[in-house]
Scaffold this motif. Structure first.
Motif, PDB file in Angstrom:
ATOM      1  N   UNK A  20     -52.480  42.229 -97.743  1.00  0.00           N
ATOM      2  CA  UNK A  20     -51.935  41.688 -99.047  1.00  0.00           C
ATOM      3  C   UNK A  20     -52.115  40.437 -99.255  1.00  0.00           C
ATOM      4  N   UNK A  21     -52.549  39.468 -98.280  1.00  0.00           N
ATOM      5  CA  UNK A  21     -52.690  37.972 -98.822  1.00  0.00           C
ATOM      6  C   UNK A  21     -53.646  37.490 -97.777  1.00  0.00           C
ATOM      7  N   UNK A  22     -55.109  36.911 -98.240  1.00  0.00           N
ATOM      8  CA  UNK A  22     -56.092  36.417 -97.533  1.00  0.00           C
ATOM      9  C   UNK A  22     -55.753  35.907 -96.238  1.00  0.00           C
ATOM     10  N   UNK A  23     -54.921  35.006 -95.916  1.00  0.00           N
ATOM     11  CA  UNK A  23     -55.079  34.117 -95.017  1.00  0.00           C
ATOM     12  C   UNK A  23     -54.515  34.926 -93.597  1.00  0.00           C
ATOM     13  N   UNK A  24     -53.872  36.003 -93.900  1.00  0.00           N
ATOM     14  CA  UNK A  24     -53.280  36.807 -92.758  1.00  0.00           C
ATOM     15  C   UNK A  24     -54.893  37.638 -92.168  1.00  0.00           C
ATOM     16  N   UNK A  25     -55.727  37.742 -92.649  1.00  0.00           N
ATOM     17  CA  UNK A  25     -56.773  38.381 -92.358  1.00  0.00           C
ATOM     18  C   UNK A  25     -57.608  37.908 -91.108  1.00  0.00           C
ATOM     19  N   UNK A  26     -57.099  36.356 -90.732  1.00  0.00           N
ATOM     20  CA  UNK A  26     -57.568  35.613 -89.609  1.00  0.00           C
ATOM     21  C   UNK A  26     -59.334  35.358 -89.799  1.00  0.00           C
ATOM     22  N   UNK A  27     -59.519  35.533 -91.199  1.00  0.00           N
ATOM     23  CA  UNK A  27     -61.011  35.018 -91.443  1.00  0.00           C
ATOM     24  C   UNK A  27     -61.466  33.593 -90.778  1.00  0.00           C
ATOM     25  N   UNK A  28     -60.638  32.694 -90.907  1.00  0.00           N
ATOM     26  CA  UNK A  28     -60.843  31.339 -90.593  1.00  0.00           C
ATOM     27  C   UNK A  28     -60.712  31.064 -88.984  1.00  0.00           C
ATOM     28  N   UNK A  29     -60.163  31.828 -88.302  1.00  0.00           N
ATOM     29  CA  UNK A  29     -59.752  31.674 -86.740  1.00  0.00           C
ATOM     30  C   UNK A  29     -60.886  32.656 -86.153  1.00  0.00           C
ATOM     31  N   UNK A  30     -61.082  33.936 -86.877  1.00  0.00           N
ATOM     32  CA  UNK A  30     -61.995  34.862 -86.162  1.00  0.00           C
ATOM     33  C   UNK A  30     -60.977  35.778 -85.522  1.00  0.00           C
ATOM     34  N   UNK A  31     -61.625  37.022 -85.208  1.00  0.00           N
ATOM     35  CA  UNK A  31     -61.019  38.008 -84.660  1.00  0.00           C
ATOM     36  C   UNK A  31     -60.254  38.873 -85.651  1.00  0.00           C
ATOM     37  N   UNK A  32     -59.469  39.585 -85.248  1.00  0.00           N
ATOM     38  CA  UNK A  32     -58.557  40.470 -86.284  1.00  0.00           C
ATOM     39  C   UNK A  32     -57.134  40.213 -86.177  1.00  0.00           C
ATOM     40  N   UNK A  33     -56.365  40.523 -86.915  1.00  0.00           N
ATOM     41  CA  UNK A  33     -55.085  40.020 -86.968  1.00  0.00           C
ATOM     42  C   UNK A  33     -54.246  41.080 -86.042  1.00  0.00           C
ATOM     43  N   UNK A  34     -52.989  40.674 -85.550  1.00  0.00           N
ATOM     44  CA  UNK A  34     -52.125  41.585 -84.931  1.00  0.00           C
ATOM     45  C   UNK A  34     -51.135  41.975 -86.120  1.00  0.00           C
ATOM     46  N   UNK A  35     -50.256  43.309 -85.874  1.00  0.00           N
ATOM     47  CA  UNK A  35     -49.570  43.579 -86.817  1.00  0.00           C
ATOM     48  C   UNK A  35     -48.000  43.319 -86.174  1.00  0.00           C
ATOM     49  N   UNK A  36     -47.245  42.970 -87.042  1.00  0.00           N
ATOM     50  CA  UNK A  36     -45.842  42.505 -86.501  1.00  0.00           C
ATOM     51  C   UNK A  36     -45.109  43.963 -86.731  1.00  0.00           C
ATOM     52  N   UNK A  37     -44.224  44.288 -85.668  1.00  0.00           N
ATOM     53  CA  UNK A  37     -43.450  45.545 -85.542  1.00  0.00           C
ATOM     54  C   UNK A  37     -41.958  44.952 -85.978  1.00  0.00           C
ATOM     55  N   UNK A  38     -41.532  43.907 -85.525  1.00  0.00           N
ATOM     56  CA  UNK A  38     -40.453  43.659 -85.812  1.00  0.00           C
ATOM     57  C   UNK A  38     -40.023  42.081 -85.611  1.00  0.00           C
TER      58      UNK A  38
END
Ligand SMILES: *Cc1c(COP(=O)(O)O)cnc(C)c1O
Length: 425
Positions: A20-38
């Motif tokens: 829901x906000x592009x920088x969270x996608x890890x596009x610039x560092x590569x790989x895929x993002x982790x999800x936060x549970x808490x």
């Protein structure tokens, strides 16, 4: 990463890019993002069971750490009374009084729901107040995804802006003049040419959306003086720095008082709050008093206001700024030492609880300097750190944040990881 990968695969089917906000996608560092549970204190707990020392702090808001008890309890108490009323509520008055009390330029304030809304509304208000159209902004400064501000420099000698996103009319973008930051000559020239038509200059109090860039001595006072001479509104965007670097923001630290300022992030205690405020004479141009329209169904929302009040009260009680600055200075010096020992040029600009890493020979003074730094080095450091339990912002052009929940022990652990990450380059 198994659960995060599963979630991301599901997300990508129903949310563009899965985020829901592009920088969270890890596009610039590569790989895929982790999800936060808490999240608790200075730590994130991922959906994959990893525990991370967090230097993003929800991109700034969490100055007391995540899930801070007094903020949590204030929201819980407000929740018992209802989530939204659609009428004025007592919390709005209390938070507005605190903001007017703390922030030097703010005589009146209006609450909104995001930093984007705050800058967008401040720009409209400045145009309504002056009856002028043109704006100046600076390359590398981000003010949210506002049409008039998602503008980049035109080519060659042209200072009139071009759209920095599809969907923004070129006719609109050309009203925005984009200048290099920290360049007084460019500023003088733009004022000489367009001063009489300039509604406003908008600037990040300390540019922190392409890494942290600090103003040269005298730059902000010069800008203030030019705005005075040409009767243009100076808008200081303190969405990131407000309440984070001092109770009164950078305007208090630098002694430069804008006509309007935009706030967000810390002010909401982790709930969606933005605000803009400034001189009474200008703010009174807003509806319902004046002709500049601005509104919001959820603006001044009781839960969000309760969170903001608790967050600011805690800042007043703890006065954490000196301590956060020492922590920041210590971490910055650890990073510089590691780079020096490795023989890699690294700049670590730091102010209070904000710092960033530029792999560059010289001090970074503007967007050009920032974008010519070695992002491949940053990306390697990011990846190493994440693998070893330290979460830096997933882009070389973002700022790292500290919070009061970063204990000396956590800072020591993070220092060791980041030192090793730099040594491993
Ligand atoms: C984050 C940010 C914004 C936008 O705020 P949102 O709440 O993301 O809309 C605007 N200006 C600055 C300086 C920011 O850092």
């Amino acid at each position: 990463m198994q659960r995060s990968t599963e979630l991301f695969d599901r997300a990508k089917k129903v949310i563009p890019g899965g985020v829901n906000s592009p920088v969270r996608s890890f596009r610039s560092v590569g790989g895929s993002p982790f999800f936060t549970e808490k999240a608790e204190g200075a730590k994130l707990y991922t959906a994959d069971g990893q525990e991370l020392i967090d230097f993003v702090c929800t991109w700034g808001p969490a100055i007391h750490g995540h899930n801070c008890r007094p903020v949590h309890d204030a929201v819980a108490q407000a929740l018992d009374k209802g989530t939204s009323f659609g009428t004025p509520n007592p919390y709005e008055v209390e938070l507005a009084e605190m903001v007017c009390d703390w922030v030097p330029s703010v005589e009146m304030v209006r609450m909104v729901n995001s930093g984007t809304e705050a800058t967008m509304s401040a720009v409209r208000l400045a145009r309504g107040f002056t009856g002028r159209t043109k704006l100046i902004k600076f390359a590398g400064c981000y003010h949210g995804h506002v049409d008039s501000l998602l503008v980049k420099a035109g080519s060659g000698a042209l200072t009139l802006g071009n759209p920095d996103s599809a969907g923004i009319p070129a006719d609109l973008a050309r009203h925005t003049i984009v200048l290099p930051y920290n360049d007084t000559q460019a500023l003088d020239a733009a004022f000489a040419e367009h001063g009489e038509d300039l509604a406003a200059v908008i600037v990040e109090s300390y540019p922190a959306n392409c890494g942290l860039i600090l103003p040269d001595e005298g730059y902000l006072p010069h800008l203030r003086a030019l705005c005075d001479r040409y009767q243009s509104v100076l808008i200081l965007d303190e969405v990131m720095t407000g309440f984070r670097l001092a109770k009164g923001g950078v305007q208090e630290i630098e002694g430069v008082t804008p006509d309007l300022c935009a706030m967000g992030k810390v002010i909401g205690g982790g709930l969606p709050v933005g605000a803009f405020g400034g001189k009474r004479e200008i703010m009174e141009q807003l509806a319902p008093l004046g002709p500049v329209y601005q509104a919001g169904t959820l603006s001044g929302n009781p839960l969000a206001m309760a969170a903001g009040i608790a967050q600011l009260q805690l800042l007043a009680e703890r006065d954490p700024y000196a301590e956060l600055d020492q922590m920041g200075a210590r971490l910055a010096s650890v990073l510089r030492t590691a780079a020096e020992e490795k023989g890699i040029p690294l700049q670590v600009p730091q102010r209070g609880s904000m710092f960033s890493l530029f792999f560059a020979e010289d001090r970074v003074r503007n967007y050009e300097d920032a974008t010519s730094s070695r992002t491949d080095y940053f990306n390697q450091v990011f990846r190493y750190a994440l693998d070893h339990g330290v979460y830096l912002p997933p882009s070389a052009f973002e700022t790292c944040f500290l919070c009061t929940a970063h204990t000396p022990d956590l800072i020591d652990r993070a220092s060791d990881v980041l030192t090793a990450a730099i040594k491993a380059l």
